[in-house]
Design an enzyme around this catalytic site. Structure first.
Site, PDB file in Angstrom:
ATOM      1  N   LEU A   7      36.834  -9.632 -41.467  1.00  0.00           N
ATOM      2  CA  LEU A   7      37.701  -8.672 -42.142  1.00  0.00           C
ATOM      3  C   LEU A   7      38.216  -7.635 -41.136  1.00  0.00           C
ATOM      4  CD1 LEU A   7      38.599  -8.406 -45.138  1.00  0.00           C
ATOM      5  CD2 LEU A   7      36.965  -6.553 -45.350  1.00  0.00           C
ATOM      6  N   GLY A   8      38.881  -8.153 -40.093  1.00  0.00           N
ATOM      7  CA  GLY A   8      39.535  -7.262 -39.128  1.00  0.00           C
ATOM      8  C   GLY A   8      40.942  -6.959 -39.600  1.00  0.00           C
ATOM      9  N   GLU A  66      44.487 -28.510 -28.867  1.00  0.00           N
ATOM     10  CA  GLU A  66      45.948 -28.418 -28.965  1.00  0.00           C
ATOM     11  C   GLU A  66      46.591 -28.821 -27.645  1.00  0.00           C
ATOM     12  OE1 GLU A  66      46.769 -24.413 -30.196  1.00  0.00           O
ATOM     13  OE2 GLU A  66      45.537 -24.610 -31.983  1.00  0.00           O
ATOM     14  N   HIS A 124      50.368 -24.221 -34.466  1.00  0.00           N
ATOM     15  CA  HIS A 124      49.995 -22.900 -33.943  1.00  0.00           C
ATOM     16  C   HIS A 124      51.196 -21.948 -33.922  1.00  0.00           C
ATOM     17  CE1 HIS A 124      46.831 -20.759 -31.238  1.00  0.00           C
ATOM     18  NE2 HIS A 124      47.483 -19.908 -32.011  1.00  0.00           N
ATOM     19  N   ARG A 142      30.080  -9.845 -39.383  1.00  0.00           N
ATOM     20  CA  ARG A 142      28.757  -9.616 -38.807  1.00  0.00           C
ATOM     21  C   ARG A 142      27.990  -8.564 -39.598  1.00  0.00           C
ATOM     22  NH1 ARG A 142      30.641  -8.828 -32.796  1.00  0.00           N
ATOM     23  NH2 ARG A 142      32.383  -8.149 -34.071  1.00  0.00           N
ATOM     24  N   ARG A 183      41.215 -19.837 -34.662  1.00  0.00           N
ATOM     25  CA  ARG A 183      41.281 -20.707 -33.492  1.00  0.00           C
ATOM     26  C   ARG A 183      40.714 -22.069 -33.868  1.00  0.00           C
ATOM     27  NH1 ARG A 183      44.297 -17.682 -31.765  1.00  0.00           N
ATOM     28  NH2 ARG A 183      44.155 -16.255 -30.008  1.00  0.00           N
TER      29      ARG A 183
END
Lengths: 327, 317
Positions: free
Chosen positions: B154-155, B263, B281, B177, B234
Site C-alpha cells: 500500500l505505497g 521480458e 509492460h 510489511r 514486477r
C-alpha cells in the site's frame, strides 16, 4: 429458455396462477423458470396458447425483442409489458400509450455493469490494452520491441452524453481518475457538481473524450454526428455503450479512417451483428459485441426486479421502473 | 559550468524525447549503440559522470565499477531493482528516480486490467474481429463493481489503486510489511490470508528479496478458482510457471499481467488462453507521463551538476 415441456406440465398442473406471455425473438434465449411460482409462462408458439394466451394480462419482453402494433394485436388482454433491457427503443411506446398498456424497463439493474464497461473501454482505448494484448499474443514483443505509447487518462476532460442511471455512475467512477467531467442531457440536473452543456456539440468542444450512454429516441438518433466528431478533434475518443444508432456510424468510420478522431470504444453498432470492416484492423478502436451488461450479477438483479414487478402487478401495487408514457 | 563537457551514459533506448533533451545539454553516449564496449570504456570512462538507466538496464556493480568518475545514477523509473543501491551508497554515488509522475498511469492500468480481465474486453474484441459475432454466442462475464480488492503493497501506487477501486464500491484490504495506522483499509498480516479473503488480488509492491515470488502456489490456491490476479509490479513477484499451470487448469479464474519474469519473453502457453490479458509492460507508457519522467531525469542531472538540491533523490537505507 423456457422449456415447452416444462410449460405444459405447469399448465396441466391446474394451478391457479395467472398467465404471462413470453415475447421473444427466436434466438433470444433466457430462462424464466424462476418466475414459475408467480405465473404460468406461455409463448405464442405453444399449443395451449389459443386457450390461455388471449386472456393473459402481462407480457415479458426478452432483451431487445421488438414489440410493435401487430404483436400487441396478438396479445388482446395485455395491460402491462415487463421489459428486460435498460433501453426500450425496441418497444412501440406510442402504441402502448394508445392502448393504455403500462411498460417497465430493467431500470438500474444493469447500470453498474454498463458504467464499469464504459470505463473499461475508455481505459482500453487510451492505454491500448486490447491492441497490445494482440501484440504480445502475436509474439511481436521480442522482435519489434516496446509497444507504442498510449495516452494518460488523468487530467482528461470527459463528456457524458446522457446523465441518467448509467451516466451518473460513469461520472462517479471517473472522479478519482482526476478527470474533468462535463455532461449534456435534456435538462440541467440540479445538485450535480459537473459542468452542464446544453448541446452535445458544446460538450464535444470542451471534451477530450465522449461517453455515449443516453437512451435512443427520435431526438437522439445520430446525436454523435459529423460536427460533434469534428469538435472532439483529432485526439478525441468516443465510447458508445448506449445504442448503435446514437452515433452516425458512416461518419465515425470516415473520421477514424481519415485520422480525424483519436479512437473509439464501441459496444454497440448501427446494424448488429454487422461491424464496419474498416474498424476490424484498427489498433485505436476496441470492438465489443453488445455485452456491456452481461454479467450473472446483473441478471440476478434483473430476475429480482421481474419477480417484484410480476407480484406487484397481480396485487395492484406500484410497479418498479415503470416508464412515464404520458409525455 | 559547461554541462556539454559532462559525459552521460544512457543504458537503453527508453525515450527519444529524453535522448533529445540529454543531447541538447550533455555529451550523451548510448550504451546500446556501442560496437566495442571495452574500447569505449577505456577511452571514455573517465569523462562519464552520470548514468541514465531504466527498469530494463540499470546500473549494476560491474557498470558502476567500470566508471570511476560516476557521481549520479538518474533512473527513468520508479522501481530501482536494476540499480545496485548498496554499491552506490558505498561509493557515494547519488541516485534519483521518477516517483509520483507515473503513479496515476500505473493505477489506471491496474483498473483497466481488472475491467479487461473480469469483463473479458480483449476477448470480446478478438471475438468481433474474428467475425464470430454473427454466429451468435452468449457468454456472461464477471461484474467488477463491488468485488473485494486485495492490494499487496500500500505505497503510492497501491493507494492510488485503492482510491480508484473505491469509486466502484469495491471493499479494499491490503498486505504490507507492517500495518499502516493511518489507513482505513482492512489489513492482513499475510498474503495468503489476503488472497483467501479477496476476489481480485493486485501486486503493487516493490521487488525486493522478500517479495520475489510473493505470489506462489500457496497464494494462488488461496485465491482460488473464482479469484483474479493482477500484476502491475514486477514479473519476478510471481512464480510464473505456477501461475501458467493455474491458468491452464483454471485453478484461478483469470489474470491480467503487465509484467513477466523474463521480458520481453512471455510464456507461449498463455497466448491461446482466454482467461488472461497480456500487455507488454506499459504501466507508465503514456506520451504525457514519459515526458514528465524525462523532464525529471534531466532536471535531477542539471540540479546535481549545478550543485542545487536534487528534485527526487533516493535515500538508501
Amino acid at each position: 429458455m423456457a422449456d415447452p415441456q416444462q410449460l405444459q406440465s405447469t399448465t396441466d398442473a391446474g394451478n391457479n396462477l395467472p398467465f404471462a406471455i413470453i415475447h421473444r425473438l427466436p434466438n433470444f434465449k433466457f430462462s424464466l423458470s424462476w418466475a414459475e411460482d408467480i405465473v404460468n409462462l406461455i409463448e405464442p408458439s405453444d399449443p395451449l396458447y389459443p386457450i390461455h394466451g388471449p386472456s393473459a394480462r402481462v407480457a415479458i419482453d426478452i432483451g431487445p425483442s421488438p414489440i410493435k402494433s401487430e404483436h400487441l394485436d396478438q396479445y388482446p388482454s395485455v395491460e402491462c409489458i415487463i421489459g428486460t433491457s435498460a433501453g426500450v427503443d425496441h418497444i412501440d411506446l406510442a402504441e402502448c400509450r394508445r392502448r393504455n398498456i403500462r411498460v417497465t424497463s430493467a431500470g438500474g439493474a444493469f447500470s453498474e455493469d454498463g458504467a464499469d464497461y464504459a470505463i473499461g473501454l475508455l481505459i482500453d482505448v487510451l492505454r491500448r490494452i486490447s491492441a497490445s494484448d494482440r501484440y504480445v499474443r502475436a509474439g511481436l514483443w521480442p522482435d519489434k520491441g516496446d509497444y507504442p505509447l498510449g495516452n494518460k487518462l488523468g487530467g482528461k476532460r470527459v463528456g457524458i452524453v446522457g446523465l441518467g442511471n448509467i451516466g451518473s455512475l460513469v461520472a462517479k467512477r471517473l472522479e478519482p481518475f482526476r478527470c474533468t467531467i462535463g455532461y449534456t442531457s435534456r435538462t440541467k440536473k440540479p445538485q450535480v457538481p459537473y459542468q452542464f452543456y446544453s448541446t452535445t456539440l458544446d460538450l464535444a468542444n470542451n471534451s477530450d473524450a465522449l461517453i455515449v450512454c443516453c437512451a435512443l429516441t427520435e431526438k437522439t438518433r445520430h446525436v454523435i454526428n459529423h460536427d460533434v466528431m469534428k469538435a472532439l478533434g483529432k485526439r478525441g475518443i468516443i465510447v458508445n455503450i448506449g445504442r448503435g444508432a446514437l452515433v452516425d456510424e458512416k461518419e465515425l468510420v470516415k473520421c477514424l479512417v481519415g485520422n480525424e478522431l483519436g479512437g473509439a470504444g464501441l459496444d454497440v453498432f448501427e446494424n448488429e451483428p454487422q461491424v464496419p470492416k474498416e474498424l476490424m484492423t484498427m489498433d485505436n478502436v476496441v470492438l465489443s459485441p453488445h455485452k456491456a451488461i452481461l454479467t450473472p450479477e446483473s441478471f440476478e438483479a434483473l430476475r429480482e426486479l421481474i419477480r417484484e414487478n410480476l407480484k406487484a402487478f397481480f396485487s395492484n401495487k406500484p410497479l418498479l421502473c415503470e416508464l412515464n408514457l404520458s409525455g | 559550468m559547461e554541462l556539454k563537457a559532462i559525459g552521460v551514459l544512457m543504458t537503453y533506448p527508453m525515450s527519444s524525447y529524453l535522448e533529445q533533451e540529454l543531447d541538447k545539454r550533455f555529451n550523451l553516449f548510448r550504451l546500446w549503440n556501442l560496437p566495442q564496449k571495452n574500447d569505449f570504456f577505456k577511452e571514455n570512462s573517465g569523462s562519464i559522470r552520470a548514468v541514465v538507466g531504466n527498469t530494463k538496464v540499470g546500473a549494476d556493480r560491474e557498470l558502476i565499477d567500470s566508471l570511476p568518475a560516476l557521481e549520479i545514477v538518474s533512473s527513468f523509473s520508479v522501481g530501482l531493482d536494476k540499480v545496485d543501491l548498496g554499491h552506490c551508497k558505498e561509493k557515494g554515488i547519488r541516485v534519483t528516480n521518477t516517483p509520483d509522475v507515473l503513479t496515476e498511469d500505473v493505477a489506471d492500468l491496474a483498473i483497466g486490467l481488472m475491467l479487461a480481465t473480469l469483463r473479458g474486453i480483449c476477448e470480446c474484441d478478438r471475438y468481433v474481429r474474428g467475425g464470430l459475432w454473427k454466429k451468435g454466442d452468449f457468454k456472461l462475464t464477471t461484474k467488477f463493481s463491488g468485488k473485494k480488492v486485495g492490494i499487496i503493497g500500500l505505497g503510492r501506487i497501491g493507494t492510488a489503486i485503492a482510491k480508484r477501486a473505491e469509486a466502484f464500491n469495491c471493499p479494499i484490504s491490503y498486505y504490507s510489511r507492517s500495518q499502516k495506522p493511518e489507513s482505513k483499509y482492512k489489513y492482513f498480516p499475510s498474503v495468503v490470508e489476503l488472497a483467501s479473503d479477496c476476489d481480485i488480488l493486485v501486486v503493487a509492491c516493490a521487488l525486493t528479496e522478500e517479495t520475489r515470488h510473493i505470489i506462489n502456489r500457496q497464494v494462488i490456491d488461496a485465491l482460488g478458482p473464482k479469484g483474479f490476479l493482477i500484476n502491475i509490479g514486477r514479473g519476478p513477484h510471481i512464480d510464473e510457471p505456477e501461475l501458467v499451470s493455474a491458468l491452464i487448469e483454471r485453478r484461478i479464474a483469470a489474470a491480467g499481467l503487465d509484467v513477466f519474469e523474463n521480458e520481453p519473453h512471455v510464456p507461449e502457453e498463455l497466448f491461446g488462453l482466454d482467461n488472461v490479458v497480456l500487455v507488454p509492460h506499459i504501466g507508465s507508457d503514456t506520451v504525457e507521463t514519459v515526458k514528465a519522467m524525462a523532464d525529471l531525469v534531466v532536471g535531477n542531472l542539471e540540479a546535481h551538476f549545478s550543485k542545487k538540491p536534487l528534485l527526487t533523490p533516493v535515500f538508501i537505507d
